[in-house]
Design a protein around this motif. Structure first.
Motif, PDB file in Angstrom:
ATOM      1  N   ALA A  96      -3.314  -3.107  22.996  1.00 42.41           N
ATOM      2  CA  ALA A  96      -1.918  -2.994  22.571  1.00 42.41           C
ATOM      3  C   ALA A  96      -1.068  -2.209  23.560  1.00 42.41           C
ATOM      4  CB  ALA A  96      -1.850  -2.324  21.197  1.00 42.41           C
ATOM      5  N   MET A  97       0.215  -2.482  23.514  1.00 45.54           N
ATOM      6  CA  MET A  97       1.259  -1.627  24.054  1.00 45.54           C
ATOM      7  C   MET A  97       2.265  -1.393  22.934  1.00 45.54           C
ATOM      8  SD  MET A  97       2.124  -3.102  27.864  1.00 45.54           S
ATOM      9  CE  MET A  97       0.877  -3.306  29.126  1.00 45.54           C
ATOM     10  N   VAL A  98       2.900  -0.236  22.956  1.00 47.07           N
ATOM     11  CA  VAL A  98       3.901   0.081  21.942  1.00 47.07           C
ATOM     12  C   VAL A  98       5.236   0.361  22.625  1.00 47.07           C
ATOM     13  CG1 VAL A  98       4.573   1.626  20.066  1.00 47.07           C
ATOM     14  CG2 VAL A  98       2.154   1.053  20.389  1.00 47.07           C
ATOM     15  N   TYR A  99       6.241  -0.405  22.232  1.00 49.98           N
ATOM     16  CA  TYR A  99       7.604  -0.163  22.705  1.00 49.98           C
ATOM     17  C   TYR A  99       8.254   0.853  21.772  1.00 49.98           C
ATOM     18  CZ  TYR A  99      12.644  -0.996  23.184  1.00 49.98           C
ATOM     19  OH  TYR A  99      13.997  -0.831  23.323  1.00 49.98           O
ATOM     20  N   VAL A 100       8.800   1.925  22.320  1.00 54.69           N
ATOM     21  CA  VAL A 100       9.383   2.970  21.483  1.00 54.69           C
ATOM     22  C   VAL A 100      10.865   3.162  21.806  1.00 54.69           C
ATOM     23  CG1 VAL A 100       7.210   4.209  21.157  1.00 54.69           C
ATOM     24  CG2 VAL A 100       8.679   4.829  23.067  1.00 54.69           C
ATOM     25  N   GLU A 101      11.624   3.450  20.757  1.00 50.46           N
ATOM     26  CA  GLU A 101      13.025   3.844  20.900  1.00 50.46           C
ATOM     27  C   GLU A 101      13.193   5.209  20.262  1.00 50.46           C
ATOM     28  OE1 GLU A 101      15.362  -0.437  21.197  1.00 50.46           O
ATOM     29  OE2 GLU A 101      15.640   0.813  19.414  1.00 50.46           O
ATOM     30  N   ARG A 102      13.497   6.175  21.075  1.00 53.30           N
ATOM     31  CA  ARG A 102      13.667   7.547  20.605  1.00 53.30           C
ATOM     32  C   ARG A 102      15.160   7.880  20.600  1.00 53.30           C
ATOM     33  NH1 ARG A 102      11.220  12.647  21.434  1.00 53.30           N
ATOM     34  NH2 ARG A 102      12.552  14.222  20.441  1.00 53.30           N
ATOM     35  N   VAL A 103      15.688   8.147  19.423  1.00 55.30           N
ATOM     36  CA  VAL A 103      17.063   8.630  19.326  1.00 55.30           C
ATOM     37  C   VAL A 103      17.010  10.140  19.496  1.00 55.30           C
ATOM     38  CG1 VAL A 103      19.144   8.766  17.935  1.00 55.30           C
ATOM     39  CG2 VAL A 103      17.658   6.753  17.753  1.00 55.30           C
ATOM     40  N   GLN A 104      17.541  10.623  20.606  1.00 50.90           N
ATOM     41  CA  GLN A 104      17.467  12.031  20.923  1.00 50.90           C
ATOM     42  C   GLN A 104      18.437  12.834  20.059  1.00 50.90           C
ATOM     43  OE1 GLN A 104      16.123  11.699  25.604  1.00 50.90           O
ATOM     44  NE2 GLN A 104      18.253  12.014  25.176  1.00 50.90           N
ATOM     45  N   SER A 105      18.343  14.155  20.160  1.00 51.80           N
ATOM     46  CA  SER A 105      19.201  15.028  19.363  1.00 51.80           C
ATOM     47  C   SER A 105      20.680  14.830  19.691  1.00 51.80           C
ATOM     48  CB  SER A 105      18.811  16.492  19.579  1.00 51.80           C
ATOM     49  OG  SER A 105      18.901  16.847  20.955  1.00 51.80           O
ATOM     50  N   ASN A 106      20.972  14.295  20.898  1.00 56.76           N
ATOM     51  CA  ASN A 106      22.358  14.038  21.292  1.00 56.76           C
ATOM     52  C   ASN A 106      22.817  12.630  20.931  1.00 56.76           C
ATOM     53  OD1 ASN A 106      20.947  12.516  23.166  1.00 56.76           O
ATOM     54  ND2 ASN A 106      21.565  13.737  24.944  1.00 56.76           N
ATOM     55  N   GLY A 107      21.949  11.864  20.260  1.00 59.99           N
ATOM     56  CA  GLY A 107      22.304  10.517  19.826  1.00 59.99           C
ATOM     57  C   GLY A 107      22.006   9.428  20.829  1.00 59.99           C
ATOM     58  N   ILE A 108      21.648   9.769  22.051  1.00 62.12           N
ATOM     59  CA  ILE A 108      21.338   8.771  23.080  1.00 62.12           C
ATOM     60  C   ILE A 108      19.926   8.239  22.868  1.00 62.12           C
ATOM     61  CG2 ILE A 108      21.095   8.364  25.566  1.00 62.12           C
ATOM     62  CD1 ILE A 108      23.121  10.572  26.040  1.00 62.12           C
ATOM     63  N   VAL A 109      19.746   6.923  23.054  1.00 60.03           N
ATOM     64  CA  VAL A 109      18.447   6.287  22.842  1.00 60.03           C
ATOM     65  C   VAL A 109      17.650   6.262  24.148  1.00 60.03           C
ATOM     66  CG1 VAL A 109      17.243   4.174  22.173  1.00 60.03           C
ATOM     67  CG2 VAL A 109      19.335   4.859  20.975  1.00 60.03           C
TER      68      VAL A 109
ATOM     69  N   PHE B 102      11.731  20.960  37.297  1.00 59.39           N
ATOM     70  CA  PHE B 102      12.754  20.332  36.481  1.00 59.39           C
ATOM     71  C   PHE B 102      12.192  19.971  35.113  1.00 59.39           C
ATOM     72  CE2 PHE B 102      10.474  16.823  38.399  1.00 59.39           C
ATOM     73  CZ  PHE B 102      10.400  15.879  37.397  1.00 59.39           C
ATOM     74  N   SER B 103      13.104  19.778  34.196  1.00 61.83           N
ATOM     75  CA  SER B 103      12.767  19.295  32.868  1.00 61.83           C
ATOM     76  C   SER B 103      13.663  18.116  32.567  1.00 61.83           C
ATOM     77  CB  SER B 103      13.002  20.401  31.829  1.00 61.83           C
ATOM     78  OG  SER B 103      12.920  19.881  30.520  1.00 61.83           O
ATOM     79  N   MET B 104      13.117  17.162  31.841  1.00 60.61           N
ATOM     80  CA  MET B 104      13.918  15.993  31.479  1.00 60.61           C
ATOM     81  C   MET B 104      14.527  16.220  30.104  1.00 60.61           C
ATOM     82  SD  MET B 104      11.741  12.811  32.996  1.00 60.61           S
ATOM     83  CE  MET B 104      10.414  13.021  31.825  1.00 60.61           C
ATOM     84  N   GLY B 105      15.653  16.889  30.073  1.00 54.63           N
ATOM     85  CA  GLY B 105      16.372  17.094  28.832  1.00 54.63           C
ATOM     86  C   GLY B 105      15.944  18.341  28.084  1.00 54.63           C
ATOM     87  N   HIS B 106      16.523  18.515  26.900  1.00 53.05           N
ATOM     88  CA  HIS B 106      16.292  19.708  26.107  1.00 53.05           C
ATOM     89  C   HIS B 106      14.921  19.681  25.448  1.00 53.05           C
ATOM     90  CE1 HIS B 106      20.416  20.899  26.714  1.00 53.05           C
ATOM     91  NE2 HIS B 106      20.844  19.743  26.254  1.00 53.05           N
ATOM     92  N   ALA B 107      14.450  20.852  25.050  1.00 54.10           N
ATOM     93  CA  ALA B 107      13.138  20.974  24.413  1.00 54.10           C
ATOM     94  C   ALA B 107      13.037  20.076  23.186  1.00 54.10           C
ATOM     95  CB  ALA B 107      12.875  22.428  24.042  1.00 54.10           C
ATOM     96  N   ASP B 108      14.110  19.992  22.393  1.00 52.14           N
ATOM     97  CA  ASP B 108      14.078  19.182  21.168  1.00 52.14           C
ATOM     98  C   ASP B 108      13.796  17.711  21.443  1.00 52.14           C
ATOM     99  OD1 ASP B 108      14.733  21.419  19.685  1.00 52.14           O
ATOM    100  OD2 ASP B 108      16.881  20.998  19.712  1.00 52.14           O
ATOM    101  N   ASP B 109      14.096  17.263  22.661  1.00 48.77           N
ATOM    102  CA  ASP B 109      13.993  15.844  22.986  1.00 48.77           C
ATOM    103  C   ASP B 109      12.693  15.488  23.708  1.00 48.77           C
ATOM    104  OD1 ASP B 109      16.505  15.295  21.884  1.00 48.77           O
ATOM    105  OD2 ASP B 109      17.505  15.958  23.709  1.00 48.77           O
TER     106      ASP B 109
END
Length: 420
Positions: free
Chosen positions: A92-105, A401-408
């Protein structure tokens, strides 16, 4: 199929009896100086099945009961398997859509990385490479978690440089089976996952192979004859390095055994396009405490030639309510973070003290005040510099570097068996 290092895997997903909002927990390397975050997660989870029982938050890595915690992790894995809470999806592969804390997918694709095609050493020319220096001392405690564990859960995110969005952008979730859809705790946003069918997997593999074409690769970066870098580490550098080292140790311990198809040869990971609007590269700040603050500031000022005269590198120093931006004139690295890290490593080795790596300016300032320490605030890195820099110069300084905030950051959901 499987022409590059990324391909399908036998993936475990909790079944409908599990509350996914309590199952999914943030990456273990987050909130390492904020026990109150993990206390809140523990309270929210309660006694429900959760990945919290299957991971060791790095906050607790140096606690006296760490061996007991690891034993409890292995027991929880065995129990969840015995209780039948997982559905296994083969190849399997799983396609994921994560809605971040800022609303961006943020769109991603979960599968397996072949560790035979990964080398985390500086100067590596493997298809999968570390983007930051790997701290070898951080691997053994993580191997203790992996050793004897029947499952792995990834917080690994790997980047591909796909400006035309040929790999993930071509996927159509309307034709896919939805595997989960849940809110994420503690301001984490939400996430949904979809099962990628065989035909779509073949198209993914073809698109990745096209990106890996040597002539196309070298033309993209203005190079000649360079080995292809297709997969660059984004998050979870030490987790992938741990999986690699565990696999290498397994081979050494079994020299006469064919391990080419052993589950430990692979590591579950999510790939994401570097060009996603959801990915914002942010500097990771330094918190230094349990030191003589005045002495450290005087030392770093002299060593790096800090002054108010502008230069290409700089650092903001925050201590005891005072903040000052100073420029580096005795650089020891091509990046501000590298020059500062080189000095801090030497100072702490000689004088003692503690250093932590913190996301968010407000967080690092608050923690500096709490610990009577020093916050070092650094400039962000442009993400377009990542692949060319790693190709030409090797891995960046650790925690660049970090890719975005900790929550995301990635939340644990999928699992995979790593024992035969």
């Amino acid at each position: 199929m499987n022409s590059t290092a990324f391909h399908n895997a036998d993936i475990l997903i909790p079944n409908e009896t599990v509350d996914m909002s309590k199952w999914a927990v943030i990456a273990c390397d987050q909130y390492t100086s904020e026990p109150e975050y993990w206390d809140a997660v523990t309270a929210e989870v309660g006694g429900a099945p959760s990945t919290l029982s299957l991971i060791l938050p790095e906050l607790y890595l140096e606690d006296s009961d760490v061996s007991e915690r690891i034993g409890n992790i292995h027991s929880a894995m065995d129990k969840y398997i015995a209780d039948g809470i997982f559905t296994e999806y083969k190849n399997a592969m799983v396609y994921v859509e994560r809605v971040q804390s800022n609303g961006i997918v943020r769109k991603g694709l979960i599968g397996a990385i072949d560790l035979e095609k990964y080398d985390f050493s500086k100067g590596s020319t493997s298809e999968v490479r570390a983007t930051e220096a790997t701290v070898i001392e951080r691997i053994p405690p993580r191997i203790k978690v992996r050793n004897g564990a029947p499952l792995e859960l990834p917080h690994i995110m790997i980047l591909i440089d796909d400006p035309e969005d040929t790999v993930i952008g071509a996927l159509d979730k309307s034709s896919m089976k939805k595997l989960y859809d849940t809110k994420l705790m503690q301001n984490g946003g939400s996430i949904s996952g979809y099962l990628v069918d065989e035909a779509a997997q073949e198209r993914i593999d073809a698109a990745l192979c096209a990106l890996a074409d040597p002539d196309t690769f070298n033309a993209k970066y203005g190079l000649s004859g360079q080995p292809v870098l297709l997969y660059a580490m984004g998050d979870g550098n030490h987790s992938l390095a741990t999986a690699k080292e565990f696999y290498e140790q397994l081979k050494k311990a079994n020299p006469d055994k064919d391990l080419s198809n052993h589950p430990a040869r692979y590591a579950l990971a999510e790939i994401v396009d570097l060009h996603s609007d959801a990915l914002k590269f942010e500097a990771i700040y330094r918190l230094v405490y349990d030191v003589d603050c005045d002495r450290l500031i005087a030392g770093v000022t002299e060593s790096l030639g800090l002054s108010e005269e502008p230069s290409s590198q700089w650092v903001d120093i925050v201590c005891r309510g005072k903040e000052k931006k100073l420029y580096i004139h005795n650089a020891t690295s091509n990046l501000s973070v590298g020059s500062l890290q080189n000095y801090l490593d030497g100072y702490i080795k000689a004088n003692g003290g503690k250093i932590d790596y913190i996301h968010g300016i407000g967080n690092v300032k608050a923690l500096a005040e709490k610990h009577d320490g020093i916050a070092f605030i650094l400039p962000d890195m442009d993400k377009s510099e990542l692949f060319p820099t790693v190709i030409k110069d090797g891995a960046l300084p650790r925690k660049t570097f970090s890719m975005g905030h900790a929550d995301d950051k990635r939340f644990y959901i999928e699992a995979r068996r790593i024992t035969e």
